[in-house]
Design an enzyme around this catalytic site. Structure first.
Site, PDB file in Angstrom:
ATOM      1  N   ASP A 187       0.861  -1.178   0.000  1.00  0.00           N
ATOM      2  CA  ASP A 187       0.000   0.000   0.000  1.00  0.00           C
ATOM      3  C   ASP A 187       0.902   1.234   0.000  1.00  0.00           C
ATOM      4  O   ASP A 187       1.572   1.525   0.996  1.00  0.00           O
ATOM      5  CB  ASP A 187      -0.899  -0.036   1.242  1.00  0.00           C
ATOM      6  CG  ASP A 187      -1.945   1.071   1.257  1.00  0.00           C
ATOM      7  OD1 ASP A 187      -1.729   2.112   0.608  1.00  0.00           O
ATOM      8  OD2 ASP A 187      -2.971   0.889   1.941  1.00  0.00           O
ATOM      9  N   HIS A 188       0.888   1.955  -1.124  1.00  0.00           N
ATOM     10  CA  HIS A 188       1.826   3.069  -1.276  1.00  0.00           C
ATOM     11  C   HIS A 188       1.462   4.264  -0.396  1.00  0.00           C
ATOM     12  O   HIS A 188       2.238   5.209  -0.267  1.00  0.00           O
ATOM     13  CB  HIS A 188       1.886   3.505  -2.739  1.00  0.00           C
ATOM     14  CG  HIS A 188       3.200   4.082  -3.153  1.00  0.00           C
ATOM     15  ND1 HIS A 188       4.233   4.342  -2.266  1.00  0.00           N
ATOM     16  CD2 HIS A 188       3.674   4.447  -4.365  1.00  0.00           C
ATOM     17  CE1 HIS A 188       5.263   4.844  -2.908  1.00  0.00           C
ATOM     18  NE2 HIS A 188       4.953   4.924  -4.184  1.00  0.00           N
ATOM     19  N   ARG A 189       0.300   4.239   0.231  1.00  0.00           N
ATOM     20  CA  ARG A 189      -0.042   5.288   1.194  1.00  0.00           C
ATOM     21  C   ARG A 189       0.756   5.140   2.472  1.00  0.00           C
ATOM     22  O   ARG A 189       0.913   6.094   3.244  1.00  0.00           O
ATOM     23  CB  ARG A 189      -1.532   5.241   1.515  1.00  0.00           C
ATOM     24  CG  ARG A 189      -2.459   5.511   0.344  1.00  0.00           C
ATOM     25  CD  ARG A 189      -3.901   5.257   0.709  1.00  0.00           C
ATOM     26  NE  ARG A 189      -4.130   3.857   1.086  1.00  0.00           N
ATOM     27  CZ  ARG A 189      -5.296   3.366   1.510  1.00  0.00           C
ATOM     28  NH1 ARG A 189      -6.350   4.181   1.629  1.00  0.00           N
ATOM     29  NH2 ARG A 189      -5.420   2.090   1.824  1.00  0.00           N
TER      30      ARG A 189
END
Length: 247
Positions: A221-223
């Site tokens: 999850d790039h967040r």
């Protein structure tokens, strides 16, 4: 999210019988549930997948020797990878977090429970092995075996499929060189394994050495996770595997 989905074109409807004979079959209950979860996760999570290979030449030599000496207790690569991931989660605890629904807070976990994707005739299930950092490889092997048997016979309870820190999905017994596993929310990363590859590497005095390389595909999850940490995490998994010992 709902507002964005409302802007998409409707799903195409087609009478496939116009083109030839067809048969309509209902998806099984597990497949329907899995599809709903994976669809949500793919749309809601900004996925990035980091692909790399780690050297498991020494590990494979040790594993084959173990299997030759213990024909009734065959060792696979999955358990060493579980232990290596557990160690990497301690080294990089951001992978052992969950993003709250409001997207503003992270839950940092002090336990290490690892999900293992299980291929069953009715669909994919993920059984969770708890406290992988403190359990012995033998205990993890036995627990994965029990989860797999129950999953294929009658399915798993929600208690057996929830609470994971991270999931591992292995296709090594089938094939492939890389894939993009979908993050199993509310986890923030998932590690995929594919079939070992034999690669030529430079050795001493310029000679060529053939090494056994394990392809790993880390979706995240790039967040929550950035690319540099993903690369470091996979490297750490490789380092842990290099020092793993069968006993």
């Amino acid at each position: 999210m709902a507002a964005y989905l409302d802007t998409l074109a409707p799903w195409p409807e087609q009478d496939f019988a116009e083109f030839g004979p067809v048969e309509v079959r209902k998806l099984g209950r597990i497949q329907q549930l899995t599809a709903s979860f994976l669809g949500r996760n793919w749309v809601a999570i900004p996925h990035v997948t980091h692909h790399d290979e780690v050297d498991v030449t020494a590990l494979e030599t040790a594993r084959k020797a173990w299997n030759a000496a213990n024909p009734d207790v065959k060792a696979t690569l999955l358990v060493p990878v579980v232990k290596a991931v557990a160690a990497a989660l301690r080294a990089y605890p951001v992978f052992n977090t969950s993003l709250m629904a409001d997207g503003k807070s992270l839950v940092w976990k002090d336990y290490i429970h690892i999900g293992v994707a299980i291929d069953t005739p009715n669909g994919l299930l993920v059984g969770v092995v708890r406290d992988c950092d403190t359990k012995t490889p033998a205990a993890i092997t036995e627990e994965i075996g029990g989860l797999s048997a129950r999953a294929r016979a009658k399915g798993l309870s929600m208690a057996e499929m929830t609470g994971g820190s991270m999931t591992i999905s292995s296709l090594g017994h089938i094939g492939g060189t890389a894939f993009t596993p979908i993050v199993n929310a509310p986890e923030v990363a998932i590690l995929g394994m594919t079939r070992l590859q034999t690669r030529p590497m430079p050795g001493a005095d310029g000679a060529i050495e053939w090494r056994q390389m394990l392809p790993l595909s880390l979706s995240y999850d790039h967040r929550v996770i950035n690319g540099a940490d993903a690369a470091r995490f996979v490297r750490r998994v490789g380092e842990e595997l290099a020092y793993y010992r069968f006993e």
